[in-house]
Design an enzyme around this catalytic site. Sequence first.
Site, PDB file in Angstrom:
ATOM      1  N   ALA A  14       0.802  -1.218   0.000  1.00  0.00           N
ATOM      2  CA  ALA A  14       0.000   0.000   0.000  1.00  0.00           C
ATOM      3  C   ALA A  14       0.834   1.268   0.000  1.00  0.00           C
ATOM      4  CB  ALA A  14      -0.930   0.000   1.212  1.00  0.00           C
ATOM      5  N   SER A  16       4.537   1.017  -0.983  1.00  0.00           N
ATOM      6  CA  SER A  16       5.690   0.845  -1.874  1.00  0.00           C
ATOM      7  C   SER A  16       5.561  -0.461  -2.636  1.00  0.00           C
ATOM      8  CB  SER A  16       7.013   0.859  -1.086  1.00  0.00           C
ATOM      9  OG  SER A  16       7.136  -0.296  -0.274  1.00  0.00           O
ATOM     10  N   GLY A  17       6.336  -0.561  -3.708  1.00  0.00           N
ATOM     11  CA  GLY A  17       6.414  -1.788  -4.483  1.00  0.00           C
ATOM     12  C   GLY A  17       7.869  -2.191  -4.628  1.00  0.00           C
ATOM     13  N   ARG A  18       8.083  -3.441  -4.949  1.00  0.00           N
ATOM     14  CA  ARG A  18       9.450  -3.908  -5.157  1.00  0.00           C
ATOM     15  C   ARG A  18       9.429  -5.064  -6.133  1.00  0.00           C
ATOM     16  NH1 ARG A  18      10.838  -7.390   0.359  1.00  0.00           N
ATOM     17  NH2 ARG A  18       8.865  -8.517   0.406  1.00  0.00           N
ATOM     18  N   HIS A 235      -2.966 -12.362  -3.839  1.00  0.00           N
ATOM     19  CA  HIS A 235      -3.183 -11.625  -2.601  1.00  0.00           C
ATOM     20  C   HIS A 235      -1.910 -11.782  -1.787  1.00  0.00           C
ATOM     21  CE1 HIS A 235      -5.588 -11.045   1.386  1.00  0.00           C
ATOM     22  NE2 HIS A 235      -4.853  -9.988   1.074  1.00  0.00           N
ATOM     23  N   ASP A 236      -1.249 -10.681  -1.453  1.00  0.00           N
ATOM     24  CA  ASP A 236       0.087 -10.772  -0.857  1.00  0.00           C
ATOM     25  C   ASP A 236       0.115 -11.632   0.402  1.00  0.00           C
ATOM     26  OD1 ASP A 236      -1.290  -8.909   0.695  1.00  0.00           O
ATOM     27  OD2 ASP A 236       0.056  -7.242   0.219  1.00  0.00           O
ATOM     28  N   THR A 237      -0.978 -11.638   1.162  1.00  0.00           N
ATOM     29  CA  THR A 237      -1.016 -12.486   2.353  1.00  0.00           C
ATOM     30  C   THR A 237      -0.954 -13.959   1.982  1.00  0.00           C
ATOM     31  OG1 THR A 237      -2.317 -10.814   3.506  1.00  0.00           O
ATOM     32  CG2 THR A 237      -2.295 -13.016   4.454  1.00  0.00           C
ATOM     33  N   THR A 258       0.849  -3.129   6.179  1.00  0.00           N
ATOM     34  CA  THR A 258      -0.080  -2.048   6.496  1.00  0.00           C
ATOM     35  C   THR A 258      -1.110  -2.542   7.509  1.00  0.00           C
ATOM     36  OG1 THR A 258       0.203  -1.284   4.227  1.00  0.00           O
ATOM     37  CG2 THR A 258      -1.614  -0.339   5.472  1.00  0.00           C
TER      38      THR A 258
END
Length: 279
Positions: A14, A16-18, A235-237, A258
């Site tokens: 939410a 930053s990205g990498r 979904h990152d989780t 977040t």
Amino acid sequence: MNAPHAYAAVDLGASSGRVMVGRVGPDTLDLTEAHRFPNRPVRGPEGLRWDILALYAGVLDGLRAAGQVDSVGIDSWAVDYGLLDADGALLGNPVHYRDARTEGVAEKVWATVPPGELYAATGLQYAPFNTLYQLTAARSTAQLGFAKRLLLVPDLLAYWLTGEAGTELTNASTTQLIDPRTRDWAYGLAERLGVDLTLFAPLRRPGDPAGTLLPRVLEETGLTGPVPVTTVGSHDTASAVAAVPATGERFAYICTGTWSLAGLELDAPVLSEASRAAN
């Protein structure tokens, strides 16, 4: 000895990205951060929006910095989406889940499907920004009226990279339109609530192919094709839990970002009224 394979992991949060590069070989797992970039939402006249073009540019920069890879996977936060027209063009920046448009919308949904029924059908924790509530809030808008396709954020970026559209299952579960028992759409629920499921691209599951990088993407990133994009737990989780280095089945996880959450990986969903009451 086999040479390690290199995989690019696009991870969007939410703020930053990498793009990480994982090199995997016999007894080898090496992770390197190729590129990190900010995620700065923009508040415009219509409300809070994601700067999706800046995120896409960050992804391209990251793939360029990663060097030659064997595959690409993308995960992000949940619930948010972009709408495409009949030509596949984006109709506007995706609405941020913290936008105020869903205030009071849940009660409108519950007037048709009470909270207990909704939870029993989907098993999803109540949050005012679940995709179902966002779609209900957008129902009378011209943008939704013109839309022919809805893509969740990681699926939208994969579409831009490959030209192929799909809806990954773990992120789809956060729409509050998936039946966790069948792992398919909750068709009856969607019909009752007036949600057009034909907006969604076909469901994909982690491990499914999601296309290959388009020639223009190869040119922009300097990669040599073909480079496949592979569906991950977008979904990152879901990807975080899949990566827990547990050696047995009985483990718990704590995932902090977040949001912070603790949980278990179970064989079947918990859809009880006690679970719903505890949210």
